[in-house]
Enzyme design. Structure first.
Site, mmCIF file in Angstrom:
data_model
loop_
_atom_site.group_PDB
_atom_site.id
_atom_site.type_symbol
_atom_site.label_atom_id
_atom_site.label_comp_id
_atom_site.label_asym_id
_atom_site.label_seq_id
_atom_site.Cartn_x
_atom_site.Cartn_y
_atom_site.Cartn_z
ATOM 1 N N GLU A 146 -14.503 -21.208 -8.686
ATOM 2 C CA GLU A 146 -14.419 -22.113 -7.519
ATOM 3 C C GLU A 146 -14.899 -21.303 -6.316
ATOM 4 O OE1 GLU A 146 -10.417 -23.221 -6.425
ATOM 5 O OE2 GLU A 146 -11.077 -24.911 -5.179
ATOM 6 N N HIS A 162 -8.461 -22.196 -13.424
ATOM 7 C CA HIS A 162 -9.417 -22.325 -12.324
ATOM 8 C C HIS A 162 -10.280 -21.063 -12.343
ATOM 9 C CE1 HIS A 162 -6.800 -25.498 -10.969
ATOM 10 N NE2 HIS A 162 -7.375 -25.632 -9.796
ATOM 11 N N HIS A 196 -8.188 -33.048 -13.650
ATOM 12 C CA HIS A 196 -7.901 -31.958 -12.702
ATOM 13 C C HIS A 196 -7.250 -32.546 -11.456
ATOM 14 C CE1 HIS A 196 -9.576 -28.063 -10.634
ATOM 15 N NE2 HIS A 196 -8.473 -28.490 -10.022
ATOM 16 N N HIS A 217 -3.665 -31.778 -9.040
ATOM 17 C CA HIS A 217 -2.400 -31.072 -8.770
ATOM 18 C C HIS A 217 -1.449 -32.108 -8.191
ATOM 19 C CE1 HIS A 217 -4.401 -27.090 -9.119
ATOM 20 N NE2 HIS A 217 -5.448 -27.790 -8.727
HETATM 21 N N1 ADE Z 1 -4.006 -25.353 -6.061
HETATM 22 C C1 ADE Z 1 -4.156 -26.609 -5.660
HETATM 23 N N2 ADE Z 1 -5.455 -26.890 -5.501
HETATM 24 C C2 ADE Z 1 -6.153 -25.775 -5.820
HETATM 25 C C3 ADE Z 1 -7.527 -25.441 -5.862
HETATM 26 N N3 ADE Z 1 -8.487 -26.297 -5.539
HETATM 27 N N4 ADE Z 1 -7.856 -24.193 -6.225
HETATM 28 C C4 ADE Z 1 -6.915 -23.309 -6.543
HETATM 29 N N5 ADE Z 1 -5.607 -23.573 -6.518
HETATM 30 C C5 ADE Z 1 -5.229 -24.800 -6.155
HETATM 31 ZN ZN ZN Z 2 -7.460 -27.398 -8.642
#
Ligand code: ADE
Ligand code: ZN
Length: 361
Positions: A200, A197, A17, A19
């Site tokens: 969260e 996602h 995970h 980005h």
């Molecule tokens: N894009 C980059 N990081 C993210 C995260 N933690 N949650 C949702 N979208 C994201």
């Molecule tokens: Zn993320």
């Protein structure tokens, strides 16, 4: 403490995970702003770092989308990805599965191919020069429309050899997985693996939707699943991996204190939790920093760390032979550190026996 830190540093790790745009360090942001003559609203690297104080996900996303504005050319995406791979090397990350956000670039007039080629060229070099294997996952921005996601999916179809899966990120609240049910059905038909996602900031219902409507292969984050016992039973029963991101959770106030982090509870409930860095340039650390922060706060033991490392291999999108090879590396490491613990010159207690099937031995 020191012993655990060196155990973490030497542990063979897999990241699931990350980005790639979230690995843009302020130094590179400045260099690219200059190279591409892009204005950024900061005078110094220190000023950028000071701005990284978030009270929720949206606070962060506003800065994250602004930061990506400096990425203009294929070489910028290459440099960004290469810098991340060097951090992987330093942290003994042997395999990584990274997200990119094409809509964050195409909506600024950067072509899908420019982004994809820059990233994949670096990933290929990472494999050749650093020995780090990788997979690429394209994420849809959930604050944008279903139609926009469909257009992005169409752009990805010719590049199925380079993009293994599709995901869903950005502002979670108010944008449930069900908004993208049809896009993900089409993505599955095309053979893409599926992640999203969920849980969260969003409620457990979003995790149910990710499972039932998007038919995910992994859940990204999933923290709020713990509010729903039936959901926990379902996730554990399906051996569904959660790609958990401790420092991200702290920085985005998903947890108030690292001592409140649910990772240890997840393991004790039989959930296939993994440790990841999410957006390391914004959240204060890469893989080892994440492992260390959560280990110190929760008192994780070597057995827990081995379980986490094995979970990541098992939950990866690698083939069986590659998974087996990585699991063997972790087993060898466990054995080696067990033996060194048993030598009379060292003080620490020997680790317990390993049980690959259990998430929390
Ligand atoms: N894009 C980059 N990081 C993210 C995260 N933690 N949650 C949702 N979208 C994201
Ligand atoms: Zn993320």
């Amino acid at each position: 403490m020191e012993n655990t830190d060196s155990f973490i540093e030497g542990l063979p790790k897999v990241e699931l995970h990350l980005h790639i745009e979230g690995s843009l360090e302020p130094e590179l942001m400045f260099a690219l702003a200059q190279r591409n003559k892009v204005d950024i609203p900061f005078k110094s690297v220190e000023e950028v770092r000071k701005a990284y104080n978030f009270s929720n996900l949206q606070d962060f996303l506003d800065i994250y989308y602004q930061g990506m504005g400096v990425l203009q050319k294929g070489q910028d995406f290459y440099d960004l990805t290469w810098a991340y791979l060097e951090r992987c090397k330093a942290d003994n990350v042997l395999h990584t599965e990274i997200f990119f956000d094409p809509q964050g670039h195409t909506e600024r007039g950067i072509s899908f191919e420019t982004v994809l080629n820059g990233i994949t060229r670096a990933l290929e070099d990472g494999e050749k020069k650093l020995g780090i294997s990788s997979k690429l996952i394209m994420s849809f921005l959930r604050h944008l429309s279903e139609n926009d996601a469909f257009k992005t999916l169409e752009q990805a179809i010719p590049y199925k050899d380079k993009i293994v899966g599709v995901g869903l990120d950005s502002s979670e609240k108010g944008h449930p997985p069900s908004k993208f049910e049809r896009v993900f059905a089409r993505a599955r038909e095309e053979g893409f693996l599926i992640v999203a996602h969920a849980g969260e900031e969003g409620p457990p219902e979003y995790v149910w939707e990710a499972l039932d409507k998007l038919k995910v292969d992994r859940i990204d984050h999933g923290n709020r699943s713990l509010e729903d016992d039936k959901l926990v039973t379902r996730l554990a029963g399906e051996d569904m991996a959660l790609t958990v991101c401790p420092l991200s959770n702290l920085k985005l106030c998903v947890v108030k204190d690292m001592k409140d982090h649910p990772l240890k509870k997840m393991l004790s409930l039989g959930l296939k939790a993994t440790v990841n860095s999410d957006d390391p340039a914004y959240f204060g650390g890469y893989m080892n920093d994440n492992y260390k922060a959560v280990t110190h706060a929760l008192g994780l033991e070597e057995q827990d760390l081995l379980t986490l490392a094995r979970n990541s291999v098992e939950a990866s999108f690698l083939g069986d032979a590659e998974k087996k090879a990585l699991l063997q590396k972790i087993d060898a490491y466990a054995l080696e550190s067990d033996q060194s613990c048993n030598t009379p010159t060292k003080k620490s207690t020997p680790a317990a026996g390993t049980d690959k099937k259990k998430n929390n031995p």
